[in-house]
Write a protein that holds these residues in place. Structure first.
Motif, mmCIF file in Angstrom:
data_model
loop_
_atom_site.group_PDB
_atom_site.id
_atom_site.type_symbol
_atom_site.label_atom_id
_atom_site.label_comp_id
_atom_site.label_asym_id
_atom_site.label_seq_id
_atom_site.Cartn_x
_atom_site.Cartn_y
_atom_site.Cartn_z
ATOM 1 N N THR A 97 0.840 -1.208 0.000
ATOM 2 C CA THR A 97 0.000 0.000 0.000
ATOM 3 C C THR A 97 0.875 1.258 0.000
ATOM 4 O O THR A 97 0.634 2.204 -0.770
ATOM 5 C CB THR A 97 -0.913 0.005 1.237
ATOM 6 O OG1 THR A 97 -1.652 -1.219 1.258
ATOM 7 C CG2 THR A 97 -1.881 1.166 1.216
ATOM 8 N N ASP A 200 -1.040 -5.547 -9.391
ATOM 9 C CA ASP A 200 -0.995 -5.911 -7.977
ATOM 10 C C ASP A 200 -0.957 -7.438 -7.898
ATOM 11 O O ASP A 200 -1.972 -8.108 -8.123
ATOM 12 C CB ASP A 200 -2.235 -5.365 -7.256
ATOM 13 C CG ASP A 200 -2.355 -5.908 -5.832
ATOM 14 O OD1 ASP A 200 -1.450 -6.638 -5.383
ATOM 15 O OD2 ASP A 200 -3.375 -5.598 -5.174
ATOM 16 N N SER A 223 3.880 -8.545 -1.644
ATOM 17 C CA SER A 223 4.142 -8.332 -0.225
ATOM 18 C C SER A 223 4.644 -9.647 0.360
ATOM 19 O O SER A 223 3.946 -10.660 0.281
ATOM 20 C CB SER A 223 2.828 -7.939 0.440
ATOM 21 O OG SER A 223 2.937 -6.711 1.071
ATOM 22 N N TYR A 225 4.928 -10.875 3.272
ATOM 23 C CA TYR A 225 4.235 -11.566 4.368
ATOM 24 C C TYR A 225 3.091 -12.439 3.872
ATOM 25 O O TYR A 225 2.503 -13.193 4.642
ATOM 26 C CB TYR A 225 3.749 -10.580 5.440
ATOM 27 C CG TYR A 225 2.548 -9.728 5.090
ATOM 28 C CD1 TYR A 225 2.695 -8.535 4.390
ATOM 29 C CD2 TYR A 225 1.267 -10.097 5.479
ATOM 30 C CE1 TYR A 225 1.611 -7.754 4.076
ATOM 31 C CE2 TYR A 225 0.167 -9.319 5.172
ATOM 32 C CZ TYR A 225 0.340 -8.145 4.471
ATOM 33 O OH TYR A 225 -0.747 -7.368 4.150
#
Ligand SMILES: Cc1ncc(COP(=O)(O)O)c(C=O)c1O
Length: 410
Positions: A97, A200, A223, A225
């Motif tokens: 983000t 994305d 990302s 994680y």
């Protein structure tokens, strides 16, 4: 690589969190789309960085030099993970983000009235909100329509991308419905009008072998994680493009890619963990290079997770009172994430009662708020989402199905 029940049992031993029990039962983690558990190798890499090499970059002493080398190695590993041509294409940030807001600000500085940006109704807000801020600069933000079957309307995409389009921001896979979008169409349409394509891939990265070169995208974000690593955002930018963007930076910061969008000191220990997460994934594959081991491992995981998700999808839709949202598994690619509603049971109550059984699922809109609104589920608390990961077992699926059946019986 063939990843089956026995591979799953072996991998489970690598994740300390799977040893945890709640109310006397092991936890069954279906919350991967919100964040996966991490293997011991990742925990060790983070700890070891702090124990041995903790320093800032570009110093003339051993730990600073080791930190420089560690960051370079992590960028190289991510480049292999994404199929990128070099480590210079890989920037790190706090999360996806934050990186997308930084990109939108940088991109927006050269846009104004008469320019258009296209987003989709299916995307996570992280790939909508930052681009929507450009409306304040007079940019028109258009949206590709989501259909009731959980897929984007390709004809509408062709309508929304016009000669005025400067950028299309689109997800690879939906974190709410598992839909995999037609990125080849997105590329064709944007290429024809000279627009930038931003992908994305946060929800895709844990499930599919990614290849930015084959996708031919201009930027791609994910990302760590979500793919068994720490909380770090990753940005790929096509060679040469980042250097043209008016990013926010200190006068003292390196002006070239990949540093141009990185502000201040990065989370070094977590980035050491990103490298370890990629090495861990690669350890499940075969091949002569890191890239070939990753491609092999990810294709095995894709097949395994598809089998689990298909089983859950087929069984749960037979339960009286259950509605399954999103596309079925007939498409060649579909993320192993399945969302349902149970008649008469609020999603939060369903998730709470499954949680009491040690079954971890998410309820709500998962920040894909517009998609859940389009499907008419916003006012009733959203949906109940279960996501597959490499450590999800057949037994976990049984427990999830038992829990859903019990809730549907009332
Ligand atoms: C599809 C998708 N995009 C973007 C994000 C935002 O990622 P981050 O938490 O790294 O900002 C998420 C997080 O759930 C996501 O699932």
């Amino acid at each position: 690589m063939h990843f089956d029940d026995s591979s799953c049992a072996r991998c489970r031993a690598d994740f300390p969190a799977l040893g945890r029990t709640h109310a006397g039962r092991p936890l069954a983690y279906f919350d991967g789309p919100g964040g996966t558990q991490v293997p011991q190798a990742v925990i060790d890499a983070v700890t070891s960085y702090y124990a041995t090499s903790n320093a800032n970059t570009h110093g003339q002493f051993v730990t600073a030099e080791e930190s420089d080398l560690m960051l370079l190695a992590a960028r190289e590993a991510v480049a292999s993970f994404l199929g990128a041509p070099s480590w210079q294409c890989i920037s790190f940030g706090a999360n996806m983000t934050t990186l997308t807001f930084a990109l939108a600000r940088a991109f927006g500085r050269r846009l104004g009235p008469g320019d258009e940006v296209v987003i989709t109704e299916l995307d996570h807000e992280a790939n909508r909100g930052p681009w929507l801020t450009l409306a304040a600069r007079g940019v028109t933000v258009r949206q590709v329509a989501l259909r009731s079957d959980g897929t984007l309307d390709p004809d509408d995409m062709a309508r929304q991308v016009t000669g005025k389009t400067r950028l299309l921001a689109i997800g690879y896979a939906s974190n709410a419905l598992g839909t995999v979008n037609d990125l080849a169409l997105a590329r064709r349409l944007t290429r024809a009008v000279g627009a930038t394509l931003v992908v994305d891939a946060v929800h895709a990265a844990p499930h599919f072998s990614l290849d930015v070169t084959a996708l031919d995208c201009d930027m791609l974000l994910c990302s760590a994680y979500k793919f068994y690593g720490p909380h770090v955002g990753v940005l790929y930018v096509r060679p040469g493009l980042l250097d043209t963007l008016a990013t926010e930076r200190l006068s003292t910061q390196e002006p070239e890619a990949p540093y141009r969008i990185e502000t201040g000191t990065l989370n070094h220990a977590a980035i050491a963990g990103v490298n370890a997460a990629i090495a861990y994934l690669a350890s499940w594959g075969q091949g002569d290079t890191l890239r070939s081991r990753l491609v092999d491992a990810m294709s095995g995981l894709e097949a395994r997770e598809r089998t689990l998700a298909t089983r859950y999808f087929d069984d749960v839709r037979q339960v009286p009172g259950v509605t399954v949202w999103g596309p079925d598994f007939s498409a060649p690619r579909r993320a192993p994430t399945v969302s349902i509603s149970i008649a008469g049971v609020h999603p939060t109550e369903a998730a709470r009662r499954l949680g009491e059984r040690g079954v971890c699922v998410w309820d709500g809109h998962f920040y894909a708020a517009r998609a859940i609104e389009v499907l008419g589920q916003a006012e009733t608390g959203g949906v109940i989402r279960a996501g597959m990961a490499m450590y999800v077992s057949e037994d976990d699926i049984d427990r999830l199905l038992d829990g859903v059946r019990a809730l549907a019986r009332g």
